[in-house]
Design an enzyme around this catalytic site. Structure first.
Site, PDB file in Angstrom:
ATOM      1  CG  PHE A 164      -0.062  -4.808  -9.730  1.00 53.05           C
ATOM      2  CD1 PHE A 164       1.244  -4.460  -9.407  1.00 53.05           C
ATOM      3  CD2 PHE A 164      -1.001  -3.817  -9.849  1.00 53.05           C
ATOM      4  CE1 PHE A 164       1.588  -3.126  -9.207  1.00 53.05           C
ATOM      5  CE2 PHE A 164      -0.668  -2.477  -9.651  1.00 53.05           C
ATOM      6  CZ  PHE A 164       0.635  -2.143  -9.337  1.00 53.05           C
ATOM      7  CG  HIS A 185       8.889   9.363  -1.314  1.00 55.64           C
ATOM      8  ND1 HIS A 185      10.246   9.472  -1.337  1.00 55.64           N
ATOM      9  CD2 HIS A 185       8.630   8.144  -0.782  1.00 55.64           C
ATOM     10  CE1 HIS A 185      10.789   8.374  -0.836  1.00 55.64           C
ATOM     11  NE2 HIS A 185       9.826   7.551  -0.494  1.00 55.64           N
ATOM     12  CB  VAL A 214      -0.861   0.069   1.285  1.00 61.07           C
ATOM     13  CG1 VAL A 214      -1.813   1.250   1.213  1.00 61.07           C
ATOM     14  CG2 VAL A 214      -1.600  -1.215   1.509  1.00 61.07           C
ATOM     15  CB  VAL A 215       2.252   3.602  -2.181  1.00 59.31           C
ATOM     16  CG1 VAL A 215       3.177   4.798  -1.972  1.00 59.31           C
ATOM     17  CG2 VAL A 215       3.071   2.360  -2.502  1.00 59.31           C
ATOM     18  CB  ILE A 216      -0.910   6.555   1.837  1.00 57.66           C
ATOM     19  CG1 ILE A 216      -1.400   5.191   2.361  1.00 57.66           C
ATOM     20  CG2 ILE A 216      -1.966   7.653   2.019  1.00 57.66           C
ATOM     21  CD1 ILE A 216      -2.757   4.765   1.917  1.00 57.66           C
TER      22      ILE A 216
HETATM   23  C1  DLZ Z   1       9.321   5.954   2.512  1.00 57.82           C
HETATM   24  C2  DLZ Z   1       7.950   5.419   2.277  1.00 57.82           C
HETATM   25  C3  DLZ Z   1       6.833   6.264   2.335  1.00 57.82           C
HETATM   26  C4  DLZ Z   1       6.958   7.731   2.607  1.00 57.82           C
HETATM   27  N1  DLZ Z   1       5.595   5.807   2.155  1.00 57.82           N
HETATM   28  C5  DLZ Z   1       5.423   4.478   1.896  1.00 57.82           C
HETATM   29  C6  DLZ Z   1       4.128   3.950   1.691  1.00 57.82           C
HETATM   30  O1  DLZ Z   1       3.107   4.639   1.754  1.00 57.82           O
HETATM   31  N2  DLZ Z   1       4.024   2.624   1.407  1.00 57.82           N
HETATM   32  C7  DLZ Z   1       5.119   1.798   1.306  1.00 57.82           C
HETATM   33  O2  DLZ Z   1       4.946   0.598   1.034  1.00 57.82           O
HETATM   34  N3  DLZ Z   1       6.349   2.278   1.521  1.00 57.82           N
HETATM   35  C8  DLZ Z   1       6.535   3.579   1.817  1.00 57.82           C
HETATM   36  N4  DLZ Z   1       7.789   4.074   2.021  1.00 57.82           N
HETATM   37  C9  DLZ Z   1       8.929   3.123   2.096  1.00 57.82           C
HETATM   38  C10 DLZ Z   1       9.565   2.751   0.750  1.00 57.82           C
HETATM   39  O3  DLZ Z   1       8.733   1.835   0.029  1.00 57.82           O
HETATM   40  C11 DLZ Z   1      10.915   2.049   1.025  1.00 57.82           C
HETATM   41  O4  DLZ Z   1      10.724   0.972   1.909  1.00 57.82           O
HETATM   42  C12 DLZ Z   1      11.933   2.995   1.625  1.00 57.82           C
HETATM   43  O5  DLZ Z   1      12.149   4.090   0.790  1.00 57.82           O
HETATM   44  C13 DLZ Z   1      13.286   2.271   1.875  1.00 57.82           C
HETATM   45  O6  DLZ Z   1      13.829   1.763   0.663  1.00 57.82           O
END
Ligand code: DLZ
Length: 156
Positions: free
Chosen positions: A114, A89, A81-83
């Site tokens: 995926f 970033h 999950v990426v927020i």
């Molecule tokens: C650094 C980061 C941030 C800000 N947000 C997320 C996120 O929402 N979801 C996720 O899976 N990972 C995030 N990361 C971490 C990066 O994926 C990664 O683990 C770091 O940059 C270290 O390589």
């Protein structure tokens, strides 16, 4: 991307397949639910030989998926999950993870499910996590997609 138009796919039986589930740890309530959905799908399809590999973030998913694909797993499911935040970033992590996972599938021939949620906010992620109040279950769906693709390409 709208969820309307999704096909209704039957869960395939793939007894004997080895499956790796690679999952990030950021946003643990959601990622843990995605893993649970993936395991539910594996159980329904008859897969007993599976491994769950946890990596720190979604950026690390492709390298873990690549190792799994090269280690003899028949299918890989990638969950994370990426927020979106205040900086670019979000775009970089989403793009890197998405491109990397596609490369894993194309370079190894191993189907990669995926299950990476790329969301504007927490409610969007929770709504797709397969929790009791969620509308969608992306861990389950991405696992089903990987297994269905495995069956499809085995028939070629
Ligand atoms: C650094 C980061 C941030 C800000 N947000 C997320 C996120 O929402 N979801 C996720 O899976 N990972 C995030 N990361 C971490 C990066 O994926 C990664 O683990 C770091 O940059 C270290 O390589």
């Amino acid at each position: 991307m709208s969820g309307s138009g999704a096909p209704s796919i039957e869960m395939p039986r793939v007894d004997g397949a080895r499956v790796a589930v690679v999952a990030a740890q950021w946003h643990p309530k959601v990622t843990d639910a995605l893993v649970a959905g993936a395991i539910r799908a594996l159980d329904e399809s008859g897969v007993t030989d599976y491994t769950v590999i946890r990596v720190p973030g979604s950026f690390e998913l492709p390298v873990a998926a690549l190792h799994a694909a090269k280690s003899g797993y028949d299918a890989v499911v990638a969950l994370g999950v990426v927020i979106r935040g205040d900086t670019p970033h979000f775009e970089y992590v989403c793009q890197a993870a998405t491109d990397g996972l596609m490369q894993v599938g194309l370079s190894t021939g191993v189907p990669v499910g995926f299950g990476l949620l790329t969301c504007d906010n927490d409610p969007q992620a929770l709504d797709r996590a397969g929790l009791p109040d969620s509308r969608e279950d992306k861990g389950y769906e991405s696992t089903q997609a990987a297994l269905s693709t495995l069956v499809a390409i085995k028939g070629l």
